[in-house]
Every structure is written in structure tokens, then in C-alpha cells.
Scaffold this active site. Structure first.
Site, PDB file in Angstrom:
ATOM      1  N   GLU A  97      -5.176   4.187   5.979  1.00 37.00           N
ATOM      2  CA  GLU A  97      -4.813   3.902   4.579  1.00 37.00           C
ATOM      3  C   GLU A  97      -5.195   5.014   3.593  1.00 37.00           C
ATOM      4  O   GLU A  97      -4.372   5.437   2.785  1.00 37.00           O
ATOM      5  CB  GLU A  97      -5.430   2.569   4.127  1.00 37.00           C
ATOM      6  CG  GLU A  97      -4.906   2.128   2.780  1.00 37.00           C
ATOM      7  CD  GLU A  97      -5.832   1.184   2.053  1.00 37.00           C
ATOM      8  OE1 GLU A  97      -6.749   1.668   1.348  1.00 37.00           O
ATOM      9  OE2 GLU A  97      -5.645  -0.033   2.166  1.00 37.00           O
ATOM     10  N   SER A 150     -10.674  -0.749   3.068  1.00 37.51           N
ATOM     11  CA  SER A 150      -9.969  -0.845   4.359  1.00 37.51           C
ATOM     12  C   SER A 150      -9.605   0.551   4.837  1.00 37.51           C
ATOM     13  O   SER A 150      -9.004   1.323   4.087  1.00 37.51           O
ATOM     14  CB  SER A 150      -8.678  -1.650   4.214  1.00 37.51           C
ATOM     15  OG  SER A 150      -8.941  -2.939   3.746  1.00 37.51           O
ATOM     16  N   ARG A 152       0.841  -1.214   0.000  1.00 38.13           N
ATOM     17  CA  ARG A 152       0.000   0.000   0.000  1.00 38.13           C
ATOM     18  C   ARG A 152       0.874   1.260   0.000  1.00 38.13           C
ATOM     19  O   ARG A 152       0.574   2.243   0.677  1.00 38.13           O
ATOM     20  CB  ARG A 152      -0.929   0.038   1.216  1.00 38.13           C
ATOM     21  CG  ARG A 152      -1.947  -1.096   1.278  1.00 38.13           C
ATOM     22  CD  ARG A 152      -2.959  -0.974   0.144  1.00 38.13           C
ATOM     23  NE  ARG A 152      -4.029  -1.940   0.278  1.00 38.13           N
ATOM     24  CZ  ARG A 152      -3.975  -3.207  -0.167  1.00 38.13           C
ATOM     25  NH1 ARG A 152      -2.898  -3.640  -0.798  1.00 38.13           N
ATOM     26  NH2 ARG A 152      -5.003  -4.015  -0.021  1.00 38.13           N
TER      27      ARG A 152
HETATM   28  P1  FAD Z   1      -8.839   8.724  -5.399  1.00 37.87           P
HETATM   29  O1  FAD Z   1      -9.536   8.306  -4.153  1.00 37.87           O
HETATM   30  O2  FAD Z   1      -9.514   9.702  -6.267  1.00 37.87           O
HETATM   31  O3  FAD Z   1      -7.394   9.274  -4.999  1.00 37.87           O
HETATM   32  C1  FAD Z   1      -6.580   8.584  -4.086  1.00 37.87           C
HETATM   33  C2  FAD Z   1      -5.209   9.289  -4.004  1.00 37.87           C
HETATM   34  O4  FAD Z   1      -4.555   9.170  -5.268  1.00 37.87           O
HETATM   35  C3  FAD Z   1      -5.328  10.795  -3.761  1.00 37.87           C
HETATM   36  O5  FAD Z   1      -4.221  11.198  -2.967  1.00 37.87           O
HETATM   37  C4  FAD Z   1      -5.263  11.401  -5.140  1.00 37.87           C
HETATM   38  O6  FAD Z   1      -4.748  12.721  -5.135  1.00 37.87           O
HETATM   39  C5  FAD Z   1      -4.300  10.457  -5.837  1.00 37.87           C
HETATM   40  N1  FAD Z   1      -4.554  10.345  -7.276  1.00 37.87           N
HETATM   41  C6  FAD Z   1      -5.669   9.860  -7.879  1.00 37.87           C
HETATM   42  N2  FAD Z   1      -5.510   9.870  -9.226  1.00 37.87           N
HETATM   43  C7  FAD Z   1      -4.276  10.370  -9.468  1.00 37.87           C
HETATM   44  C8  FAD Z   1      -3.525  10.638 -10.641  1.00 37.87           C
HETATM   45  N3  FAD Z   1      -4.004  10.386 -11.867  1.00 37.87           N
HETATM   46  N4  FAD Z   1      -2.281  11.184 -10.519  1.00 37.87           N
HETATM   47  C9  FAD Z   1      -1.761  11.448  -9.282  1.00 37.87           C
HETATM   48  N5  FAD Z   1      -2.419  11.221  -8.128  1.00 37.87           N
HETATM   49  C10 FAD Z   1      -3.670  10.679  -8.220  1.00 37.87           C
HETATM   50  N6  FAD Z   1      -7.499  -0.658  -2.503  1.00 37.87           N
HETATM   51  C11 FAD Z   1      -6.659  -1.716  -2.626  1.00 37.87           C
HETATM   52  O7  FAD Z   1      -5.440  -1.547  -2.760  1.00 37.87           O
HETATM   53  N7  FAD Z   1      -7.137  -2.992  -2.579  1.00 37.87           N
HETATM   54  C12 FAD Z   1      -8.440  -3.270  -2.428  1.00 37.87           C
HETATM   55  O8  FAD Z   1      -8.829  -4.426  -2.409  1.00 37.87           O
HETATM   56  C13 FAD Z   1      -9.343  -2.179  -2.302  1.00 37.87           C
HETATM   57  N8  FAD Z   1     -10.657  -2.405  -2.128  1.00 37.87           N
HETATM   58  C14 FAD Z   1     -11.524  -1.366  -2.004  1.00 37.87           C
HETATM   59  C15 FAD Z   1     -12.876  -1.646  -1.835  1.00 37.87           C
HETATM   60  C16 FAD Z   1     -13.792  -0.608  -1.709  1.00 37.87           C
HETATM   61  C17 FAD Z   1     -15.247  -0.934  -1.549  1.00 37.87           C
HETATM   62  C18 FAD Z   1     -13.343   0.738  -1.763  1.00 37.87           C
HETATM   63  C19 FAD Z   1     -14.331   1.865  -1.679  1.00 37.87           C
HETATM   64  C20 FAD Z   1     -11.995   1.026  -1.917  1.00 37.87           C
HETATM   65  C21 FAD Z   1     -11.068  -0.031  -2.032  1.00 37.87           C
HETATM   66  N9  FAD Z   1      -9.682   0.187  -2.196  1.00 37.87           N
HETATM   67  C22 FAD Z   1      -8.829  -0.865  -2.339  1.00 37.87           C
HETATM   68  C23 FAD Z   1      -9.156   1.569  -2.197  1.00 37.87           C
HETATM   69  C24 FAD Z   1      -9.257   2.299  -3.565  1.00 37.87           C
HETATM   70  O9  FAD Z   1     -10.183   1.682  -4.396  1.00 37.87           O
HETATM   71  C25 FAD Z   1      -7.905   2.369  -4.273  1.00 37.87           C
HETATM   72  O10 FAD Z   1      -6.964   3.033  -3.465  1.00 37.87           O
HETATM   73  C26 FAD Z   1      -7.990   3.087  -5.626  1.00 37.87           C
HETATM   74  O11 FAD Z   1      -6.766   2.969  -6.308  1.00 37.87           O
HETATM   75  C27 FAD Z   1      -8.336   4.558  -5.496  1.00 37.87           C
HETATM   76  O12 FAD Z   1      -8.605   5.045  -6.793  1.00 37.87           O
HETATM   77  P2  FAD Z   1      -9.364   6.416  -7.038  1.00 37.87           P
HETATM   78  O13 FAD Z   1      -9.290   6.722  -8.490  1.00 37.87           O
HETATM   79  O14 FAD Z   1     -10.712   6.363  -6.442  1.00 37.87           O
HETATM   80  O15 FAD Z   1      -8.417   7.429  -6.232  1.00 37.87           O
HETATM   81  N1  EPU Z   2     -10.781 -10.610   9.966  1.00 36.03           N
HETATM   82  C1  EPU Z   2     -11.528 -10.726  11.122  1.00 36.03           C
HETATM   83  N2  EPU Z   2     -12.553  -9.844  11.301  1.00 36.03           N
HETATM   84  C2  EPU Z   2     -12.857  -8.900  10.421  1.00 36.03           C
HETATM   85  C3  EPU Z   2     -12.102  -8.783   9.231  1.00 36.03           C
HETATM   86  C4  EPU Z   2     -11.048  -9.662   9.029  1.00 36.03           C
HETATM   87  O1  EPU Z   2     -11.261 -11.562  11.958  1.00 36.03           O
HETATM   88  O2  EPU Z   2     -13.807  -8.163  10.669  1.00 36.03           O
HETATM   89  C5  EPU Z   2      -9.677 -11.559   9.745  1.00 36.03           C
HETATM   90  C6  EPU Z   2     -10.170 -12.848   9.100  1.00 36.03           C
HETATM   91  O3  EPU Z   2      -9.640 -13.912   9.820  1.00 36.03           O
HETATM   92  C7  EPU Z   2      -9.544 -12.869   7.734  1.00 36.03           C
HETATM   93  C8  EPU Z   2      -8.374 -11.916   7.865  1.00 36.03           C
HETATM   94  O4  EPU Z   2      -8.712 -11.002   8.905  1.00 36.03           O
HETATM   95  O5  EPU Z   2      -9.112 -14.132   7.402  1.00 36.03           O
HETATM   96  C9  EPU Z   2      -8.119 -11.136   6.577  1.00 36.03           C
HETATM   97  O6  EPU Z   2      -9.343 -10.532   6.149  1.00 36.03           O
HETATM   98  P1  EPU Z   2      -9.662 -10.249   4.610  1.00 36.03           P
HETATM   99  O7  EPU Z   2      -9.318 -11.440   3.797  1.00 36.03           O
HETATM  100  O8  EPU Z   2     -11.040  -9.723   4.532  1.00 36.03           O
HETATM  101  O9  EPU Z   2      -8.608  -9.150   4.231  1.00 36.03           O
HETATM  102  P2  EPU Z   2      -8.100  -7.859   4.981  1.00 36.03           P
HETATM  103  O10 EPU Z   2      -6.730  -8.139   5.508  1.00 36.03           O
HETATM  104  O11 EPU Z   2      -9.099  -7.356   5.946  1.00 36.03           O
HETATM  105  C10 EPU Z   2      -6.883  -6.971   2.871  1.00 36.03           C
HETATM  106  C11 EPU Z   2      -6.773  -5.667   2.135  1.00 36.03           C
HETATM  107  C12 EPU Z   2      -7.966  -5.455   1.228  1.00 36.03           C
HETATM  108  C13 EPU Z   2      -8.024  -6.587   0.228  1.00 36.03           C
HETATM  109  C14 EPU Z   2      -8.130  -7.903   0.981  1.00 36.03           C
HETATM  110  C15 EPU Z   2      -8.065  -9.101   0.063  1.00 36.03           C
HETATM  111  C16 EPU Z   2      -5.452  -4.159   3.480  1.00 36.03           C
HETATM  112  C17 EPU Z   2      -5.439  -2.969   4.378  1.00 36.03           C
HETATM  113  N3  EPU Z   2      -6.644  -4.576   3.069  1.00 36.03           N
HETATM  114  O12 EPU Z   2      -7.997  -6.839   3.747  1.00 36.03           O
HETATM  115  O13 EPU Z   2      -7.795  -4.214   0.540  1.00 36.03           O
HETATM  116  O14 EPU Z   2      -9.122  -6.444  -0.638  1.00 36.03           O
HETATM  117  O15 EPU Z   2      -7.034  -8.014   1.924  1.00 36.03           O
HETATM  118  O16 EPU Z   2      -6.771  -9.305  -0.374  1.00 36.03           O
HETATM  119  O17 EPU Z   2      -4.397  -4.670   3.138  1.00 36.03           O
HETATM  120  C18 EPU Z   2      -8.202  -1.866   0.712  1.00 36.03           C
HETATM  121  O18 EPU Z   2      -6.970  -1.710   0.709  1.00 36.03           O
HETATM  122  O19 EPU Z   2      -9.002  -0.902   0.731  1.00 36.03           O
HETATM  123  C19 EPU Z   2      -8.752  -3.230   0.687  1.00 36.03           C
HETATM  124  C20 EPU Z   2     -10.046  -3.485   0.729  1.00 36.03           C
END
Ligand code: FAD
Ligand code: EPU
Length: 336
Positions: free
Chosen positions: A332, A237, A165
């Protein structure tokens, strides 16, 4: 010639649905517009907020400068020798749309990253990752406008300094570059990454699962755990999973044998969701912000919350996890 909107509401431009306004706003769907806006902000000394899909932002106040939403579109590709293809996408393309497009074209590798909200341009900022894959695994290079010179600059994978991240764009290069295009090297023959246990399990009923099965399994897993921001506003997250030393991990494991943790190059990565759930925060609501019932790492806006409400609940959780487990949680999303 660009025309800026003024006093523009950002509530619908951020997936936590927080109320905030930008003094000036431009949605740029052409590279020249983005360059002109960046130049203007530099001349006028306006602060610049670069916006993609707003899915990793916490807006705590009105933005006093120019909010530049990157909406550049277009995908191109170039077959390479052997099994690889180079695919470039403009920064404003939807990430999930891009992943699905690649799958349909027979360019493989990104299936594990299906359904992550936001844009291609934001994907390198925190090296988005899920289910055993991070973009750094398939990233080749990117192009960005240097806000200090207005010139386009290329970054190789090494220059991006990707980590968990994390990237140079969150450290030394923070607020300096506007990413305009990202290029990936993808496989033309599928090679499924099933390292993440729950994925292997979800596909275990199939004799030889293909990339479409993997994509579908990721989508299903995510839908089961993560709230859809369109229904329940959130930014995924809210905290990073903390990495602790082997020593601290052993101590915690003795005290909490059911502690969930994963190996990490820098120590042991703890599941922050487990810590938060164990501490009893699931479902707790304060000022319209709640800890999600199905995933304790996600904070949701149940309606009417402001950025300060989100940060207040986050702060209470951080203090409690520090006091109970001696573990610091890092936020995050980017806080403005
Ligand atoms: P924004 O929220 O618009 O911007 C985020 C940051 O990036 C800001 O600082 C912004 O200034 C900068 N930025 C955006 N675009 C540019 C650009 N073109 N040039 C320079 N800077 C820029 N993240 C994960 O890593 N893994 C996940 O599994 C994951 N799951 C998610 C699930 C949900 C339901 C949600 C809501 C979010 C999740 N995220 C996850 C977080 C998010 O989706 C990512 O961080 C995504 O890359 C953000 O993209 P955005 O275009 O919405 O960025
Ligand atoms: N867990 C719990 N309780 C909860 C949530 C999680 O006990 O309420 C435990 C479970 O045992 C589970 C473990 O945590 O096995 C891991 O949970 P999960 O697989 O849901 O993943 P996470 O670690 O909570 C991370 C990323 C996600 C990504 C998933 C899948 C981070 C900060 N988050 O979540 O990314 O989608 O793994 O790979 O690394 C994001 O960055 O926004 C994001 C959603």
C-alpha cells in the site's frame, strides 16, 4: 527567495522512522515557496519527492534530489444552499486536526476518518478510507500545481478517478501534481454512517448517538488495534486488502470456512490481515521489522530497521501468501 537545507535527515519525517537523507530539503509553508521550489527542481532537473506527514512512505535510500515538504496552512468555508457546506483546507493541514475542526464547527461526514495520520494534501492520493467511509464520499475538488508547467490546476471528483486506496495520482498523474488545497462538501445536519459492524456495536449502548460519539468510538477502536507511530513506528496497513473473483473466493471458503471477506464491486475483498495471521506471521521479526501482534496487516520498526529490511519481510510475506492461498498482496505505501 527560498533557502534549501542540504543533506537533511528524513528519519523524523517518516513514521516508519527509516534512516534516509535528502540531498536538498525545503519545508514550504507558503504557496509561492512551493511554486519556486518546483520551478527550481524543473530547471535543474532534480528529482522531486513531495512529502506530507511521511505516514505512507517506505524510504529505501537517500534521495538524490529535492524533498519538498508541504506545510501550507489554513481552512475556509462557504455555506451552500440546503444542508451542505463547502470546506477547503490547505494541503499541509493535519488530517486528524481538520476532521476535529469540522466536527467542532458542526460540519459532518468525516467522523469515521478520525485519527488517520498525515496531511489533508495526501488524502486524495490513495483516497484514504476507514470504517465504511472514503474521502471520495465527501470530496468536491482539489487544486494542484502541475509540475510540468508550474501552473495551478483544478481536479473535480470525476477527474481524480478515485478507487479503493487509489486515484489518478497513483496512476497517470503519478509524480506530476503537487496538491495544494482540497475542498469537501460536508453536511450541516449529522447523518451517522454506522455500516461498519464494530462501530455500530461500540455505540449500541447509546439511545441516539451523535457525531461526537461516533468520532470518539472511531478513535477508541483505532487506538485498540493500530500502533501509535510515535511509540512503534509504522505506516498503517502495509498491504491492500486483495480483491479476488467469486470463483476463487468460493474455493478458498471451502478450504477455510473462517476466511474473512467483504463484498466488493469487483469481486470479493479478502481481509489480508486474516490471511497473514492464518499463515502464522503475527509477531515474526526479521532485521528489526516485525508483524504487529495486534494487527497482522501492520509492519512495525522495532528499532534500527532500514527500508530494505522492511521490503525483505514484506517480500517473504507476499511469497508465502501467494504459495498458500494463491493470492497476491500489493504493497500500500509508496516505496522510494
Ligand atoms: P506521505 O506519507 O507524506 O506521502 C504519501 C504519498 O503522497 C507520497 O507518494 C507523497 O509524495 C504523496 N503526497 C503527499 N502529500 C502530497 C501533496 N500535497 N501533493 C502531491 N502528493 C503528495 N490510510 C488510510 O487510507 N486509512 C487508514 O485507516 C489509515 N490508517 C493509518 C494508520 C497509521 C497508524 C498510519 C501510520 C498510517 C495510516 N494510513 C491510513 C496511511 C496514511 O496515514 C495515509 O495514506 C495518509 O494520507 C498519508 O498522509 P501523509 O501526509 O503522511 O503522506
Ligand atoms: N483480521 C485478522 N487478523 C489480523 C487483522 C485482521 O483476522 O491480524 C481480520 C479480522 O477478522 C477483522 C478483519 O480482518 O475483522 C478486518 O480487520 P480490520 O477491521 O482491522 O481492518 P483491515 O481490513 O485490516 C482496513 C484498512 C485500514 C482501516 C481499517 C478500518 C486496508 C488496507 N486497511 O484494515 O486502513 O483503518 O480497515 O476501516 O484497507 C491503512 O490503509 O493504512 C489502514 C490502516
Amino acid at each position: 527567495m527560498i533557502s534549501l537545507e542540504t543533506n537533511r535527515a528524513l528519519r523524523d519525517e517518516n513514521t516508519l522512522h527509516l534512516p534516509a537523507r535528502a540531498l536538498r530539503f525545503l519545508r514550504a509553508d507558503q504557496l509561492d515557496q512551493a511554486r519556486e521550489a518546483i520551478e527550481l527542481a524543473r530547471e535543474q532537473r532534480w528529482p522531486l519527492l513531495v512529502l506530507g506527514g511521511g505516514s505512507n512512505l517506505v524510504l529505501t535510500r537517500d534521495f538524490p534530489g529535492l524533498c519538498l515538504q508541504i506545510a501550507l496552512a489554513g481552512i475556509s468555508h462557504r455555506p451552500l444552499d440546503g444542508e451542505w457546506v463547502e470546506v477547503s483546507a490547505a494541503a499541509g493541514e493535519s488530517w486528524h486536526g481538520f476532521v476535529e475542526h469540522c466536527l467542532m464547527q458542526g460540519w459532518y461526514g468525516l467522523e469515521n476518518l478520525a485519527l488517520i495520520p498525515g496531511t489533508v494534501g495526501a488524502s486524495p492520493i490513495q483516497n484514504i478510507g476507514a470504517y465504511g467511509v472514503e474521502i471520495k464520499d465527501f470530496f468536491h475538488e482539489l487544486e494542484a500545481i502541475d509540475r510540468t508547467t508550474g501552473k495551478l490546476r483544478r481536479f473535480t471528483r470525476a477527474q481524480c478517478g478515485f478507487g479503493y486506496r487509489d486515484s489518478v495520482f497513483k496512476r497517470d498523474g503519478r509524480d506530476r501534481y503537487v496538491i495544494t488545497q482540497v475542498t469537501f462538501r460536508l453536511r450541516r445536519k449529522p447523518r451517522l454512517n454506522l455500516a461498519y459492524g464494530a462501530l455500530a456495536q461500540a455505540l449500541s449502548h447509546l439511545e441516539s448517538p451523535g457525531p461526537r460519539d461516533l468520532f470518539n468510538a472511531v478513535v477508541a477502536l483505532r487506538r485498540a488495534k493500530l500502533p501509535d507511530p510515535a511509540q512503534l513506528p509504522n505506516v498503517g496497513s502495509f498491504f491492500k486488502n486483495p480483491v479476488v473473483s467469486e470463483g476463487q473466493f468460493s474455493q478458498l471458503k471451502t478450504q477455510y470456512p473462517e476466511l474473512v471477506a467483504f463484498p466488493d464491486p469487483k469481486g470479493v475483498k479478502l481481509a489480508a490481515g486474516w490471511l497473514i495471521e492464518k499463515a502464522g506471521w503475527k509477531g515474526v521479526c526479521d532485521g528489526g521489522v516485525a508483524v504487529h501482534e495486534a494487527q497482522a496487516l501492520v509492519l512495525v520498526n522495532r528499532g534500527g530497521a532500514r527500508g530494505e529490511d522492511v521490503l525483505r519481510l514484506a517480500g517473504r510475506i507476499q511469497a508465502d501468501i501467494q504459495a498458500r492461498f494463491g493470492v497476491g498482496l500489493e504493497i500500500e505505501p509508496r516505496v522510494y
